[in-house]
Structure formats: structure tokens, C-alpha cells
Design a protein around this motif. Structure first.
Motif, mmCIF file in Angstrom:
data_model
loop_
_atom_site.group_PDB
_atom_site.id
_atom_site.type_symbol
_atom_site.label_atom_id
_atom_site.label_comp_id
_atom_site.label_asym_id
_atom_site.label_seq_id
_atom_site.Cartn_x
_atom_site.Cartn_y
_atom_site.Cartn_z
ATOM 1 N N ASN A 2 -45.951 13.585 12.925
ATOM 2 C CA ASN A 2 -45.195 13.542 11.845
ATOM 3 C C ASN A 2 -43.873 13.957 12.574
ATOM 4 N N SER A 3 -42.779 13.777 11.769
ATOM 5 C CA SER A 3 -41.499 14.267 12.217
ATOM 6 C C SER A 3 -41.282 15.520 12.733
ATOM 7 N N ASN A 4 -42.037 16.374 12.128
ATOM 8 C CA ASN A 4 -42.046 18.013 12.595
ATOM 9 C C ASN A 4 -42.559 17.999 14.058
ATOM 10 N N ASP A 5 -43.436 17.237 14.297
ATOM 11 C CA ASP A 5 -44.178 17.234 15.776
ATOM 12 C C ASP A 5 -42.893 16.693 16.719
ATOM 13 N N LEU A 6 -42.175 15.991 16.340
ATOM 14 C CA LEU A 6 -40.931 15.393 17.297
ATOM 15 C C LEU A 6 -39.932 16.388 17.515
ATOM 16 N N ARG A 7 -39.612 17.224 16.258
ATOM 17 C CA ARG A 7 -38.618 18.390 16.367
ATOM 18 C C ARG A 7 -39.143 19.528 17.431
ATOM 19 N N PHE A 26 -38.778 28.827 14.525
ATOM 20 C CA PHE A 26 -39.371 29.678 13.447
ATOM 21 C C PHE A 26 -40.970 29.610 13.370
ATOM 22 N N THR A 27 -41.451 29.347 14.422
ATOM 23 C CA THR A 27 -42.937 29.220 14.338
ATOM 24 C C THR A 27 -43.593 30.142 15.645
ATOM 25 N N VAL A 28 -44.929 30.107 15.816
ATOM 26 C CA VAL A 28 -45.440 30.544 16.765
ATOM 27 C C VAL A 28 -45.748 29.878 18.190
ATOM 28 N N GLN A 29 -46.122 30.265 19.163
ATOM 29 C CA GLN A 29 -45.989 29.461 20.544
ATOM 30 C C GLN A 29 -47.370 28.709 20.146
ATOM 31 N N SER A 30 -48.322 29.509 19.763
ATOM 32 C CA SER A 30 -49.663 28.665 19.780
ATOM 33 C C SER A 30 -49.535 27.363 19.035
ATOM 34 N N ASN A 31 -48.806 27.525 18.020
ATOM 35 C CA ASN A 31 -48.469 26.179 16.983
ATOM 36 C C ASN A 31 -47.827 25.168 18.021
ATOM 37 N N ALA A 34 -50.168 23.749 20.476
ATOM 38 C CA ALA A 34 -50.914 22.633 19.515
ATOM 39 C C ALA A 34 -50.547 21.388 19.421
ATOM 40 N N ARG A 35 -49.204 21.498 18.859
ATOM 41 C CA ARG A 35 -48.400 20.414 18.504
ATOM 42 C C ARG A 35 -47.996 19.206 19.743
ATOM 43 N N ILE A 36 -47.612 19.942 20.840
ATOM 44 C CA ILE A 36 -47.416 19.082 22.059
ATOM 45 C C ILE A 36 -48.858 18.568 22.595
ATOM 46 N N LEU A 75 -34.006 8.925 10.340
ATOM 47 C CA LEU A 75 -34.283 9.830 8.950
ATOM 48 C C LEU A 75 -33.278 10.486 8.432
ATOM 49 N N GLU A 76 -32.429 11.105 9.344
ATOM 50 C CA GLU A 76 -31.204 11.891 8.828
ATOM 51 C C GLU A 76 -30.398 10.717 8.120
ATOM 52 N N GLU A 77 -30.045 9.870 8.510
ATOM 53 C CA GLU A 77 -29.203 8.770 7.939
ATOM 54 C C GLU A 77 -29.842 8.348 6.485
ATOM 55 N N ALA A 78 -31.171 8.063 6.526
ATOM 56 C CA ALA A 78 -31.954 7.624 5.346
ATOM 57 C C ALA A 78 -31.759 8.565 4.181
ATOM 58 N N LYS A 79 -31.560 9.932 4.732
ATOM 59 C CA LYS A 79 -31.888 11.078 3.783
ATOM 60 C C LYS A 79 -30.099 11.134 3.307
ATOM 61 N N ASN A 80 -29.350 10.893 3.916
ATOM 62 C CA ASN A 80 -27.862 10.966 3.486
ATOM 63 C C ASN A 80 -27.577 10.017 2.645
#
Length: 296
Positions: A2-7, A26-31, A34-36, A75-80
Motif C-alpha cells: 500500500n502507499s504507506n509501505d512506499l512511504r 512515528f512507528t517502531v523499527q520492527s514494523n 516487516a514492511r520492507i 496520489l498527492e495531486e489526485a488528493k489536491n
């Protein structure tokens, strides 16, 4: 994915460290780990080279970073656009060379700000190589640079043409006499990468002058002051001189068409269509006197 994985992926690449990326997100290293790992399993490739102190992108990671930046900006353009579908709002980051900043930006800032008060318009002045790279890296939405440009990933739109002139002290009888007075003439220029410097050096080379002394300054005002003081010659658009420095003790000499004509183009990434906000900006800018759509 998802987009958060890419962030998270971009944060790890930026900080070269899983722990610092976790703090930034603003998360923990284990997360983060895991996402990478999940992304690497999905793409079937290792995205980072890992060692005890830092991580760095692998060739596969570099490819994903290229597309991740595109996805994030789309995604940012679409939101705006969706958020502001009835009211033009948002932000634009535009780059330009020093003379464009001095000549064109104040008026467009005034006009655009009056017409679209909910839009944040930000300009950056830099040399052409830096502006081109910033557009490619998504740091700028577009940039005014000297053209033509033929670089993969970029598209260009002609904006205007300007005539460049040689500047000398006001007492100079001719350009030839000024250049012949000393074996190594001084030139007042911006740093390497400046199109005006390139044109001036081309002129000297065409005249067989290979030894000269560059004096590097960082502003148009600095160039004018140094030339007026008789410290050397320079080159700038005629319109700059006419608009701001006509009363100064300097003299201008014309150039051949090949050296003296400077075309300005607006570059942007070719993999994305202009947003509504960008198109409105382009239309307003081109309607200013001296630009292509206003020349008839």
C-alpha cells in the motif's frame, strides 16, 4: 503493498537506517523491518544492502524508488484536485534562472496571487543543471530554463525569446578595443552551469581568446556593479538592462543571432499530465507581455 509501505521504503532510503526511518514515520523499527521485508517478497528482490551502520539501495531498490516517487506525487495531486475541485488551491514549486526571477516572477506572483489567493506559489532560483535535476527528482513541479532541452523524462514548452548583449564599461569605444587592451581579459560571470557564462566563453573562443580571468559573482546587481567599475565584461539579456539598468554607466554590444538569441522553455516531467493548477499557471504566465502567446 500500500502507499504507506512506499512511504516507509522512501524513509529508509532517505535516512539510510531502519531506526531513524521508524522515528521519522512515528512507528517502531520492527514494523519498518516487516514492511520492507514484505516489499522485497512481493517484488522478489532485495531492495537494500544492509550492514552494521547503514543501509543503501540496491539496483532493484533504485528502480523502485523511481516509481515510488511517481506514485507518491500522483496520489498527492489526485488528493489536491479532488479536495479543491470547485476552488483552485494547492501549491506549485517552480524553478527559474536568475534573470527570469528578476524580470518575470514579481509580476506573475502579484497577478497569480490576486487571482488565486488559495494557491501557494513558490519559486527557486538556480543554475540550469540543478533546476533540471530538481524537476527529475520531483523537488520542483516545473522550471524555466534555457532551451532546447532533450533529456529523457522531460517535456518542454517554449515560453519566450530574449536577446543577449555584451556589457562593458560606459567609456568603451568598441568591444574589440576592450578585448584587445589586455592579453587575458576579465569576465564577470555567474558560476559554472550558467548559460550566459557559456555564451560569453563561446564568444571569446570564436575570437581566439583562450586565456581570460573569470570573476564569479552571485547576482545580477553584482555583475552590473563590476562591469560599471571597469573590472571586466559580461553578458545579460537586453531586457534586463532596459528595464532596470538603463541609467547606469555601461554600454551594450549586440551579438550574432546564434549567440545572442536565448530561448526560454518550461520543462516538466513527461510522465504526468499538467494538473489543472499547473495549466492555469502556464496560461497566465504566457499571457504576460513578451511571452509566446502574447506576441501574436
Amino acid at each position: 503493498m500500500n502507499s504507506n509501505d512506499l512511504r516507509i521504503f522512501e524513509a529508509v532510503a532517505l535516512h539510510s537506517n531502519f531506526t531513524r526511518a521508524a522515528e521519522a514515520m512515528f512507528t517502531v523499527q520492527s514494523n519498518v523491518t516487516a514492511r520492507i521485508r514484505s516489499l522485497e517478497e512481493e517484488f522478489g528482490a532485495s531492495l537494500f544492502e544492509r550492514n552494521a551502520k547503514r543501509v543503501s539501495l540496491t539496483p532493484a531498490g533504485e528502480v523502485l524508488m523511481h516509481y515510488s516517487k511517481q506514485i507518491s506525487h500522483l496520489l498527492e495531486e489526485a488528493k489536491n484536485e479532488i479536495k479543491n475541485i470547485d476552488v483552485l488551491a494547492g501549491s506549485l514549486k517552480i524553478g527559474c534562472i536568475e534573470t527570469t526571477m528578476a524580470l518575470r516572477v514579481p509580476q506573475i506572483l502579484h497577478d497569480f496571487g490576486a487571482a488565486y489567493p488559495h494557491v501557494e506559489l513558490e519559486f527557486k532560483s538556480a543554475m540550469r543543471p540543478e533546476l533540471v535535476q530538481d524537476v527529475l527528482d520531483y523537488k520542483l513541479d516545473a522550471a524555466f530554463v534555457t532551451g532546447p532541452i532533450s533529456i529523457a523524462g522531460l517535456q518542454q514548452e517554449p515560453i519566450n525569446e530574449e536577446q543577449l548583449v555584451i556589457l562593458t564599461h560606459g567609456n568603451a569605444a568598441s568591444l574589440s578595443s576592450t578585448l584587445n587592451r589586455q592579453t587575458a581579459p576579465k569576465i564577470i560571470v555567474f558560476d559554472q552551469g550558467c548559460v550566459f557564462r557559456e555564451r560569453l566563453e563561446s564568444l571569446l573562443s570564436a575570437k581566439g581568446i583562450v586565456q581570460y580571468k573569470p570573476i564569479v559573482v552571485n547576482s545580477i546587481e553584482g555583475i552590473i556593479n563590476f562591469v560599471e567599475s571597469g573590472l571586466g565584461i559580461s553578458i545579460l539579456p537586453q531586457q534586463i538592462i532596459t528595464a532596470f539598468y538603463a541609467s547606469r554607466n555601461i554600454k551594450t554590444f549586440s551579438l550574432s543571432k546564434s549567440l545572442g538569441t536565448m530561448t526560454t522553455v518550461l520543462i516538466s516531467r513527461s510522465n504526468r499530465r499538467p494538473s489543472k493548477l499547473m495549466q492555469v499557471f502556464i496560461d497566465m504566465y504566457k499571457s504576460q507581455p513578451g511571452n509566446v502567446s502574447s506576441e501574436g
